[in-house]
Scaffold this motif. Structure first.
Motif, PDB file in Angstrom:
ATOM      1  N   ILE A   3       0.835  -1.203   0.000  1.00 39.06           N
ATOM      2  CA  ILE A   3       0.000   0.000   0.000  1.00 39.06           C
ATOM      3  C   ILE A   3       0.868   1.250   0.000  1.00 39.06           C
ATOM      4  CG2 ILE A   3      -1.808   1.282   1.218  1.00 39.06           C
ATOM      5  CD1 ILE A   3      -1.330  -2.277   2.240  1.00 39.06           C
ATOM      6  N   LEU A  19      -1.962  -1.062   9.177  1.00 34.30           N
ATOM      7  CA  LEU A  19      -1.645  -1.962   8.065  1.00 34.30           C
ATOM      8  C   LEU A  19      -0.366  -2.747   8.324  1.00 34.30           C
ATOM      9  CD1 LEU A  19      -2.549   0.441   5.130  1.00 34.30           C
ATOM     10  CD2 LEU A  19      -3.846  -1.545   5.908  1.00 34.30           C
ATOM     11  N   ASN A  24       1.277  -6.090   6.339  1.00 43.28           N
ATOM     12  CA  ASN A  24       1.296  -5.540   4.986  1.00 43.28           C
ATOM     13  C   ASN A  24       2.574  -4.730   4.802  1.00 43.28           C
ATOM     14  OD1 ASN A  24      -1.536  -6.178   3.938  1.00 43.28           O
ATOM     15  ND2 ASN A  24      -2.008  -5.178   5.877  1.00 43.28           N
ATOM     16  N   VAL A  26       4.131  -1.144   3.464  1.00 45.22           N
ATOM     17  CA  VAL A  26       3.611   0.217   3.319  1.00 45.22           C
ATOM     18  C   VAL A  26       4.709   1.186   2.890  1.00 45.22           C
ATOM     19  CG1 VAL A  26       2.595   2.177   4.545  1.00 45.22           C
ATOM     20  CG2 VAL A  26       1.796  -0.142   5.032  1.00 45.22           C
ATOM     21  N   ALA A  68       1.991  -1.567  -6.441  1.00 46.66           N
ATOM     22  CA  ALA A  68       1.054  -1.377  -5.329  1.00 46.66           C
ATOM     23  C   ALA A  68      -0.302  -2.007  -5.608  1.00 46.66           C
ATOM     24  CB  ALA A  68       0.883   0.106  -5.031  1.00 46.66           C
ATOM     25  N   ASP A  69      -0.906  -2.545  -4.571  1.00 48.77           N
ATOM     26  CA  ASP A  69      -2.268  -3.072  -4.662  1.00 48.77           C
ATOM     27  C   ASP A  69      -3.285  -1.967  -4.390  1.00 48.77           C
ATOM     28  OD1 ASP A  69      -1.657  -5.978  -4.964  1.00 48.77           O
ATOM     29  OD2 ASP A  69      -0.689  -5.659  -3.028  1.00 48.77           O
ATOM     30  N   VAL A  70      -2.914  -1.041  -3.498  1.00 45.68           N
ATOM     31  CA  VAL A  70      -3.816   0.036  -3.106  1.00 45.68           C
ATOM     32  C   VAL A  70      -3.031   1.332  -2.960  1.00 45.68           C
ATOM     33  CG1 VAL A  70      -5.524   0.828  -1.413  1.00 45.68           C
ATOM     34  CG2 VAL A  70      -5.210  -1.618  -1.801  1.00 45.68           C
ATOM     35  N   ILE A 128      -9.315  -1.745   3.209  1.00 44.28           N
ATOM     36  CA  ILE A 128      -8.117  -2.385   2.678  1.00 44.28           C
ATOM     37  C   ILE A 128      -7.965  -3.785   3.241  1.00 44.28           C
ATOM     38  CG2 ILE A 128      -5.597  -2.276   2.577  1.00 44.28           C
ATOM     39  CD1 ILE A 128      -5.857   0.779   2.690  1.00 44.28           C
ATOM     40  N   GLU A 131     -10.430  -6.115   1.894  1.00 43.37           N
ATOM     41  CA  GLU A 131     -10.338  -6.197   0.443  1.00 43.37           C
ATOM     42  C   GLU A 131     -11.732  -6.223  -0.183  1.00 43.37           C
ATOM     43  OE1 GLU A 131      -6.166  -8.670   0.386  1.00 43.37           O
ATOM     44  OE2 GLU A 131      -7.944  -9.526  -0.497  1.00 43.37           O
TER      45      GLU A 131
END
Length: 223
Positions: A3, A19, A24, A26, A68-70, A128, A131
């Protein structure tokens, strides 16, 4: 997940901590040198801090947005968040962009350009973590004694295909134990067939073994 967050103030830093605590990765882009320095020593986990302008594509690129996913714009300025998300979506085609909106009157503007917008930091984190979108899965119901799930995926911005051209269901190689059975649109729905094309925003109904859901999720992210 990976992220990228623009804005390392109270909202951005709290979001990063939440996160990171869930393992995750970041990256934070913060334009204030002092704040960036503080973040670099206060966070724990796999993170990257960049001192720069989150509305500058160079710094977004440095933050690794291409993988990046988000992308989250969490500054206290709505115009900054809007521009940052627009660059992330249009230049780097990030699968999902979420913006913090400080003034309710600006919500309509963000929604009109296709940017998710929320005002609650906790809600951003939950979106997030759960998901809820971005080609991810929402289990609608369980079938056959709980071994098979009827699940809903929302198609995000595509990485290997054109958003304008989409991709035909027949060209998607689904993981073993999974099957696309339907497609839902904003005001319509239809039974899946090989020639139906999927576009960002379409909701895909999938029947799959629960063990295959992670593979299905990864497949839709990579479209």
């Amino acid at each position: 997940m990976y992220i990228v967050i623009v804005g390392g103030g109270k909202v951005g830093s709290y979001l990063a901590q939440v996160l990171l605590s869930s393992r995750n990765e970041v990256a934070i882009i913060e334009d204030n040198p002092e704040s960036a320095s503080i973040l670099s020593v206060m966070l724990e986990g796999q993170y990257l801090i960049i001192n720069g302008d989150g509305c500058d594509s160079r710094y977004q690129d440095d933050a690794g947005i291409k993988r990046a996913d988000v992308f989250v714009a969490a500054t206290g300025q709505d115009d900054t968040n809007l521009v940052a998300c627009e660059i992330a979506q249009r230049v780097f085609r990030v699968p999902r962009a979420i913006a913090r909106v400080n003034s309710p009157k600006n919500l309509r503007i963000f929604r009109e350009v296709g940017i998710e917008c929320v005002s609650s930091t906790t809600l951003i984190a939950n979106l997030i973590e759960e998901e809820a979108l971005m080609g991810s899965v929402s289990v609608v119901s369980s079938l056959t004694h709980g071994n098979v799930a009827l699940s809903e995926f929302t198609i995000g911005h595509m990485r290997r295909h054109s958003d304008e051209d989409g991709v035909a269901i027949g060209d998607i190689e689904m993981p073993e134990g999974s099957l696309i059975v339907g497609v839902a649109y904003e005001d319509d729905a239809e039974v899946a067939s090989p020639d139906i094309r999927l576009y960002p925003g379409d909701q895909v109904i999938v029947v799959a073994d629960k063990e295959a859901l992670d593979e299905v999720r990864a497949l839709f992210r990579s479209l």
